[in-house]
Design an enzyme around this catalytic site. Structure first.
Site, PDB file in Angstrom:
ATOM      1  N   ARG A 102      87.291 120.152 -24.245  1.00 16.91           N
ATOM      2  CA  ARG A 102      87.458 120.308 -22.785  1.00 16.91           C
ATOM      3  C   ARG A 102      86.166 120.908 -22.266  1.00 16.91           C
ATOM      4  O   ARG A 102      85.762 122.004 -22.668  1.00 16.91           O
ATOM      5  CB  ARG A 102      88.637 121.239 -22.483  1.00 16.91           C
ATOM      6  CG  ARG A 102      88.658 121.707 -21.046  1.00 16.91           C
ATOM      7  CD  ARG A 102      89.928 122.388 -20.644  1.00 16.91           C
ATOM      8  NE  ARG A 102      91.009 121.427 -20.518  1.00 16.91           N
ATOM      9  CZ  ARG A 102      92.168 121.668 -19.897  1.00 16.91           C
ATOM     10  NH1 ARG A 102      92.396 122.839 -19.345  1.00 16.91           N
ATOM     11  NH2 ARG A 102      93.099 120.742 -19.813  1.00 16.91           N
ATOM     12  N   HIS A 129      90.886 113.014 -17.221  1.00 13.77           N
ATOM     13  CA  HIS A 129      91.851 113.763 -18.038  1.00 13.77           C
ATOM     14  C   HIS A 129      92.814 112.757 -18.685  1.00 13.77           C
ATOM     15  O   HIS A 129      93.995 112.687 -18.334  1.00 13.77           O
ATOM     16  CB  HIS A 129      92.592 114.767 -17.142  1.00 13.77           C
ATOM     17  CG  HIS A 129      93.283 115.862 -17.881  1.00 13.77           C
ATOM     18  ND1 HIS A 129      93.277 115.982 -19.263  1.00 13.77           N
ATOM     19  CD2 HIS A 129      94.039 116.917 -17.429  1.00 13.77           C
ATOM     20  CE1 HIS A 129      93.972 117.046 -19.608  1.00 13.77           C
ATOM     21  NE2 HIS A 129      94.446 117.629 -18.525  1.00 13.77           N
ATOM     22  N   GLN A 132      96.337 113.844 -20.239  1.00 13.24           N
ATOM     23  CA  GLN A 132      97.350 114.140 -19.228  1.00 13.24           C
ATOM     24  C   GLN A 132      97.982 112.848 -18.717  1.00 13.24           C
ATOM     25  O   GLN A 132      99.202 112.745 -18.575  1.00 13.24           O
ATOM     26  CB  GLN A 132      96.711 114.916 -18.062  1.00 13.24           C
ATOM     27  CG  GLN A 132      97.673 115.230 -16.941  1.00 13.24           C
ATOM     28  CD  GLN A 132      98.730 116.253 -17.327  1.00 13.24           C
ATOM     29  OE1 GLN A 132      98.412 117.309 -17.820  1.00 13.24           O
ATOM     30  NE2 GLN A 132     100.000 115.927 -17.100  1.00 13.24           N
ATOM     31  N   ASP A 219      97.617 117.270  -7.249  1.00 14.39           N
ATOM     32  CA  ASP A 219      96.875 118.207  -8.112  1.00 14.39           C
ATOM     33  C   ASP A 219      96.191 119.223  -7.195  1.00 14.39           C
ATOM     34  O   ASP A 219      96.119 119.023  -5.968  1.00 14.39           O
ATOM     35  CB  ASP A 219      95.844 117.414  -8.954  1.00 14.39           C
ATOM     36  CG  ASP A 219      95.089 118.299  -9.950  1.00 14.39           C
ATOM     37  OD1 ASP A 219      95.561 119.399 -10.268  1.00 14.39           O
ATOM     38  OD2 ASP A 219      94.000 117.879 -10.402  1.00 14.39           O
ATOM     39  N   CYS A 259     100.232 117.809 -12.713  1.00 12.33           N
ATOM     40  CA  CYS A 259      99.705 118.089 -14.059  1.00 12.33           C
ATOM     41  C   CYS A 259      99.784 119.565 -14.411  1.00 12.33           C
ATOM     42  O   CYS A 259      99.775 119.909 -15.588  1.00 12.33           O
ATOM     43  CB  CYS A 259      98.269 117.582 -14.173  1.00 12.33           C
ATOM     44  SG  CYS A 259      97.175 118.286 -12.935  1.00 12.33           S
ATOM     45  N   ARG A 287     103.043 116.088 -22.887  1.00 13.48           N
ATOM     46  CA  ARG A 287     101.678 116.285 -23.412  1.00 13.48           C
ATOM     47  C   ARG A 287     101.728 116.340 -24.939  1.00 13.48           C
ATOM     48  O   ARG A 287     100.887 115.766 -25.632  1.00 13.48           O
ATOM     49  CB  ARG A 287     101.074 117.590 -22.875  1.00 13.48           C
ATOM     50  CG  ARG A 287     100.831 117.624 -21.380  1.00 13.48           C
ATOM     51  CD  ARG A 287      99.743 116.661 -20.958  1.00 13.48           C
ATOM     52  NE  ARG A 287      98.490 116.878 -21.663  1.00 13.48           N
ATOM     53  CZ  ARG A 287      97.578 117.808 -21.344  1.00 13.48           C
ATOM     54  NH1 ARG A 287      97.765 118.589 -20.309  1.00 13.48           N
ATOM     55  NH2 ARG A 287      96.446 117.925 -22.031  1.00 13.48           N
TER      56      ARG A 287
HETATM   57  N1  NVA Z   1      91.948 118.956 -11.575  1.00 13.70           N
HETATM   58  C1  NVA Z   1      92.339 120.104 -12.377  1.00 13.70           C
HETATM   59  C2  NVA Z   1      93.247 119.656 -13.469  1.00 13.70           C
HETATM   60  C3  NVA Z   1      93.758 120.772 -14.348  1.00 13.70           C
HETATM   61  C4  NVA Z   1      94.638 120.269 -15.454  1.00 13.70           C
HETATM   62  C5  NVA Z   1      91.110 120.794 -12.936  1.00 13.70           C
HETATM   63  O1  NVA Z   1      90.199 120.094 -13.397  1.00 13.70           O
HETATM   64  O2  NVA Z   1      91.052 122.017 -12.901  1.00 13.70           O
HETATM   65  N1   CP Z   2      97.479 120.069 -17.259  1.00 15.49           N
HETATM   66  C1   CP Z   2      96.653 120.707 -18.098  1.00 15.49           C
HETATM   67  O1   CP Z   2      95.739 120.130 -18.698  1.00 15.49           O
HETATM   68  O2   CP Z   2      96.942 122.025 -18.262  1.00 15.49           O
HETATM   69  P1   CP Z   2      96.003 123.125 -18.945  1.00 15.49           P
HETATM   70  O3   CP Z   2      94.798 123.292 -18.063  1.00 15.49           O
HETATM   71  O4   CP Z   2      96.872 124.349 -18.983  1.00 15.49           O
HETATM   72  O5   CP Z   2      95.619 122.650 -20.310  1.00 15.49           O
END
Ligand code: NVA
Ligand code: CP
Length: 303
Positions: A102, A129, A132, A219, A259, A287
Site C-alpha cells: 500500500r 484499489h 477492494q 467514498d 469501502c 475483503r
Molecule cells: N480513497 C480512500 C480509500 C480508503 C480505503 C483513500 O485512498 O484514503
Molecule cells: N477499505 C480499506 O482499504 O480499508 P483500510 O484502509 O482500513 O485498509
C-alpha cells in the site's frame, strides 16, 4: 495472472474466476473446512499508509490458507530511508512468496513487479484499489445474483476507488454512472478506458446519477495523503452525499456500499449508513474472501 497491480490488467474471465473462488473459499471457511494451500509460504505486507481492513484481512487470510504474513511498515524498512524500491524488490524476492504493498505512487507498485520475481498485490495506491473492488463485486453478486444490466452509481471524488470501481463494474457488465464535481473526475487512463463503453457516464448531479440505481457507492472526500486539502474539499464536495433524497431517486431495493472508513454527514448520512450497515459490513468481510482467492491464484497457480 502474475500480479494484481490494477484491474485494467485483468480480463473479465480472470475477474469472474477470482470471484467464483472467493465464494467457494467463503463457503468453506463458514463450514470450518481448513486449508493448507499456502503452507510454508510468507506474504510481506508493506504499508506506507494507514490501514485496518487491508492489513487484518490479508494477515488473517494468509493464516487461514496455512501460510504466514509479515507486517512491514515503511517507516521501519530501509525504503523509508531512501533504499530504492527496485533493490527492495530484488531482496524481498529471495525471502518471500508474495508482496502486498500500500503506497502513494502506482509506479512504485509497477516497479516492484518489474524488478521482483514474486507476485505483487496492490493494496491501494493513489491510482487504484483493486482488492477492494474485487470484494465489492463479490458483495454485489451476493445481493443481486448477477451483474449484467445492473445500474451502479458512484457519488463523490474521482479517486482511487472511483477509478477501480469504474473499470471493475464495466468489465463485468454493469452500467456505471458517476456523480463527481467538475474538477474531481477519475484518472485520464480510466476515462480513456470508458470510451469503449456506451453504458458509462459522468454527471455533476448526485440525484440524477442515482436515478433507478441498483447499487449506490461513495467514498471519503479527502483520501489518505490529501489531509491538507480537507477544508477546500469540504466546499467542493458539498451535496455529493448519499442521503434520503439520493436514496429516493434509486430503486427501492438499492444496496449502499462504502469501502470504509466512512465520514458520517460528509459523503453519507448516519441514517443511510446505519440503514445499510448490513451491506457495508458484508462488503468489509468480503475483503478477506476475495483476497484469499487472489493469493491462491497468484501464489499457488496449480489450485
Ligand atoms: N480513497 C480512500 C480509500 C480508503 C480505503 C483513500 O485512498 O484514503
Ligand atoms: N477499505 C480499506 O482499504 O480499508 P483500510 O484502509 O482500513 O485498509
Amino acid at each position: 495472472m502474475k500480479h494484481l497491480l490494477k484491474l485494467l490488467d485483468l480480463s473479465t474471465d480472470e475477474i469472474i474466476d477470482i470471484l467464483n473462488l472467493a465464494d467457494q473459499l467463503k463457503y468453506e471457511q463458514k463450514h470450518g473446512i481448513p486449508h493448507n494451500i499456502l503452507k510454508g509460504m510468507t506474504l510481506g505486507m508493506i504499508f506506507q499508509k494507514a490501514s485496518t481492513r487491508t492489513r487484518v484481512s490479508f494477515e488473517t487470510g494468509m493464516y487461514q490458507l496455512g501460510g504466514n504474513a509479515l507486517f512491514l511498515s515503511s517507516k521501519e524498512l530501509q525504503i523509508g530511508r531512501g533504499e530504492p524500491v527496485q533493490d527492495t524488490a530484488r531482496v524481498l524476492s529471495r525471502y518471500l512468496n508474495g508482496i502486498m504493498i500500500r503506497t502513494f505512487e502506482q509506479e512504485e507498485v509497477e516497479n516492484l513487479a518489474e524488478y521482483g520475481k514474486i507476485p505483487i498485490i496492490n493494496g491501494l495506491t493513489d491510482f487504484c484499489h483493486p482488492c477492494q473492488v474485487l470484494a465489492d463485486l463479490q458483495t454485489i453478486r451476493e445481493y443481486k445474483n448477477k451483474f449484467e444490466g445492473l445500474k451502479f452509481c458512484y457519488i463523490g471524488d474521482g479517486n482511487n476507488m472511483a477509478n477501480s470501481l469504474t473499470v471493475g463494474c464495466l468489465k463485468v457488465g454493469m452500467n456505471v454512472t458517476l456523480a463527481c464535481p467538475e474538477n474531481y473526475y477519475p484518472d485520464k487512463k480510466v476515462l480513456d478506458f470508458t470510451r469503449d463503453y456506451a453504458n458509462f457516464k459522468i454527471v455533476n448531479n448526485p440525484v440524477e446519477a442515482a436515478a433507478d440505481a441498483d447499487v449506490l457507492y461513495t467514498d471519503v472526500w479527502a483520501s489518505m495523503g490529501q489531509e491538507g486539502e480537507a477544508e477546500q474539499r469540504k466546499i467542493a464536495f458539498k451535496g455529493y452525499q448519499i442521503n434520503d433524497e439520493v436514496m429516493s431517486s434509486a430503486k427501492s431495493d438499492a444496496i449502499v456500499m462504502h469501502c470504509l472508513p466512512a465520514h458520517r454527514e460528509e459523503e453519507i448520512t448516519s441514517k443511510v449508513f446505519e440503514q445499510h450497515a448490513k451491506e457495508i459490513f458484508d462488503e468489509a468481510e468480503n475483503r478477506l474472501h476475495a483476497q484469499k482467492a487472489v493469493m491462491v491464484r497468484l501464489m499457488s497457480p496449480e489450485h
